[in-house]
Design a protein around this motif. Structure first.
Motif: not given
Length: 724
Positions: A672-673, A698-700, A718-721
């Motif tokens: 994450g960030p 917080l974020g992608e 892979t996947t993104t939340i």
């Protein structure tokens, strides 16, 4: 070594039984250290070759002819040993291949060139000059100033080497013998001795060393082989078949070419007698029909049937029981052979009518071979012999034939091998696991060969990191090509109905087929494009060897990671296990450079076709997990789930993974960030508590799962939340 040491020690301390036990223990140690002993293929014990004997006649070839020739020089067979690795547990396989170098004398007069060749009846060299098996070939025309052959001179020594001047010579260097039972085959050559057909008078003059002169009225001959114990034997069949009349002229034999006949006067004006001679001035006789042949068989060679032996027969009803045969070493068309056979038979029957006439001194110049017409007697007569007694000329005459109608003939159908030119090898390397094997013994290096024309087995050498590793043979022709247009990125979960790719096949004669959805489900039309395995439902021919593929299934058999980044020019292979050779690689070879070089019949020996790649070891690396999902629980934790995969069950017919989890480890990472979190598990899920998730910011958030194998990591799923 351990077998020898422990067997000896066991015998010393434990007698014969101890020796046997020591030998068994030693064999076990040897196999662990050095692997099992190599299995050896068939091997010849005697490498000598059979050459021709002294005194074998070498014919003089005229025109175009198929000849066998005589082996006049040869080396012993050359043995080459190659080792193919059998993997970790299998023994190496040692195979032997043999070749020979030899020279064949084809004609005892200069020849223009050599064309096709046959070995044991099979085509060895095509009309385009291409050889069907590996060899180096040189042809020496037989000129009086031709140099020595470099191979013969290199082996025998320049001072001991003859140039075979005056002999047309074929030299084979390292002719591969595997197709011929590891022996020098019976080779026949299409030789032209001369570029064009030869006239009868030219052949007779040359074969008789100038003894026969003159001009014949016969048509040119496609080819002729003059051979025999002497000059007469070399030409007598030609003289007989063509009915050549010869006359003695100042020590040479002149060809009597017919033309105008000499008229003999009628009755008493023609004849005279010596005193006391009571024989009539004219005597006629006829040989009985029963003494004449009823048939004539002509054996010759037919150009329409690759110079195979042909046979024509001439029949006459009412003849005797005799059978006449002429074996003429000439190349003839079927019509010419039929005509010559009929004419020879007609001449023999016409010559049954004989006449002896006694002539005045005015006919002292009459010679055998002259053509005469006798007043009051029908037909023309040939002078067979002339006797002069005093001033009386006694001429023995025989009737000449009356030409009959031309009867067309059929040479029959040629039973010959199709002459397909062999092109240079098109070689490709693919890091592709053999689907029939699995585990650490899986084979990941695939060697595929193809040719632009006809195909013959291709020897291929493989080196790893610059070191020779294995030798294999490509025995089947693959369908290879290159992408002309790049394939777009697409998902592997549904049919790709938008993407198309145009392929230019190496061989224009090869074909791609359509497949319906049921056939695709069974694995039809599987192809490797770059690193991605695809399946295509539709193959549309554009022109030549170019095809457009559409209705695609993408990322097949674990190659979903390669569905992006395609480019024009990447290799295409229609997957067919029968056309590939799999080479065993150890996991430690991942990252090394592999190079394959092909040494096919039409390939350049100095700069052979080659292909290279960096070994990725995909056969040893596990597959990426499937169906990765990540979601927050009510407690604020992140739950990550996936399905394990194996190469044994790609179909998933029941919707349940067939992969066993025994001994398998997976790694989950969150990026994450604000940072990254990494954890492992032996199951197919992993929970990340809320506190750890909060440290990523917080974020992608990118969620990835990989399987950790003993020989490498799998590609990542892979996947993104989004965390807010």
């Amino acid at each position: 070594m351990a077998t020898l040491i422990l067997s000896t020690a066991g015998t010393i301390f434990g007698g014969p039984l101890g020796g046997a036990i020591g030998s068994l223990i030693g064999q076990s140690i040897d196999q662990q250290l050095f692997g099992p002993p190599a299995r050896r293929g068939p091997r010849l014990g005697d490498l000598s070759v059979q050459t021709s004997s002294y005194g074998t006649p070498i014919p003089r070839i005229y025109g175009r002819m198929r000849v066998a020739g005589s082996v006049v020089w040869a080396t012993d067979l050359k043995e080459e040993e190659s080792i193919q690795g059998g993997g970790k547990s299998g023994p190496d396989v040692v195979t032997y291949a043999y070749s020979a170098s030899f020279a064949v004398a084809l004609s005892s007069r200069r020849a223009a060139r050599v064309g096709r060749m046959w070995a044991d009846g099979k085509l060895l060299r095509g009309a385009a000059g291409d050889f069907k098996v590996a060899c180096i070939f040189r042809f020496h025309s037989g000129s009086e100033d031709q140099p020595v052959d470099p191979l013969i001179a290199g082996i025998e020594g320049i001072a001991s080497t003859t140039a075979f001047r005056g002999l047309a010579l074929a030299v084979f260097e390292d002719l591969a013998l595997v197709d011929y039972g590891n022996r020098i085959p019976m080779i026949t050559f299409e030789l032209f001795g001369d570029e064009a057909a030869m006239s009868v008078e030219t052949i007779l003059s040359d074969a008789s060393h100038g003894l026969i002169t003159g001009t014949a009225s016969a048509a040119p001959i496609i080819g002729f082989a003059a051979h025999g114990a002497d000059r007469r034997a070399a030409i007598e069949e030609m003289v007989s078949l063509w009915g050549i009349a010869l006359r003695d002229h100042d020590g040479t034999l002149a060809i009597a070419n017919g033309g105008a006949a000499l008229a003999l006067p009628p009755g008493r004006e023609r004849g005279c007698r010596i005193d006391g001679d009571h024989d009539p001035a004219e005597q006629r006789s006829q040989e009985p029909a029963r003494a004449l042949p009823a048939s004539l068989t002509l054996n010759y060679y037919e150009p329409e049937r690759d110079y195979q032996g042909g046979q024509m027969r001439a029949l006459i009803a009412g003849g005797g029981r005799a059978r006449w045969r002429i074996d003429c070493p000439a190349v003839l068309g079927a019509d010419d052979a039929k005509r010559l056979a009929n004419e020879a038979m007609a001449r023999r029957w016409a010559a049954r009518d004989r006449m002896t006439v006694k002539l005045q001194p005015a006919f002292l110049k009459l010679l055998p071979g002259d053509l005469v017409e006798v007043a009051g007697v029908s037909g023309r007569w040939n002078v067979d012999a002339v006797t002069i007694d005093g001033l009386v000329v006694a001429a023995d005459l025989e009737r000449t034939m009356i030409a009959g109608p031309l009867i067309p003939a059929d040479s029959g159908r040629a039973v010959s091998e199709t002459d397909i030119a062999i092109g240079a090898t098109d070689l490709a390397l693919f890091d592709f696991p053999d689907p029939a094997l699995s585990g650490s013994e899986a084979l990941s290096l695939i060697v595929v060969g193809s040719a632009t024309g006809g195909f013959r087995p291709v020897p291929v050498t493989i080196s790893i990191s610059g070191q020779a590793y294995s030798s294999v043979a490509l025995t089947r022709r693959a369908i290879l090509g290159r992408a002309i247009t790049p394939l777009i990125d697409a998902s592997c979960e549904l049919f790709d109905t938008a993407g198309t790719v145009e392929i230019d096949l190496t061989a224009d004669s090869q074909t791609l087929l359509n497949a319906d959805d049921d056939a695709l489900a069974m694995g039809a039309n599987m192809a490797l494009l770059g690193d991605e395995l695809i399946q295509f439902g539709r193959a549309e021919a554009i022109s030549g060897g170019r095809w457009r593929l559409s209705r695609l299934l993408r990322g097949r058999r674990g190659t979903e990671w390669a569905t992006v980044g395609h480019s024009a020019g990447e290799r295409f292979w229609l997957v067919d296990r029968a056309t590939m050779v799999a080479v065993p690689l150890d996991p430690g070879m991942s990252g090394a450079s592999a190079v394959a070089a092909a040494y096919g019949v039409a390939d350049d020996r100095i700069a052979p076709p080659s292909a290279s790649l960096t070994i990725a070891g995909r056969a040893y690396r596990p597959l990426a997990p499937a169906h990765l999902h990540a979601g927050l629980t009510g407690a604020g934790d992140l739950e990550v789930k996936w399905l394990a995969r194996s190469r044994d069950g790609f179909s998933w017919i029941d919707g349940v993974s067939d992969a066993s989890l025994n001994g398998r480890t997976f790694e989950v990472s969150l990026t994450g960030p604000g940072g990254q979190w990494v954890g492992t598990t032996t199951g197919t899920s992993r929970t990340v508590d809320g506190a750890a998730l909060a440290t990523l910011g917080l974020g992608e958030i990118i969620v990835a799962a990989v399987e950790l194998g003993s020989s490498g990591r799998s590609p990542a799923a892979t996947t993104t939340i989004f965390v807010s």
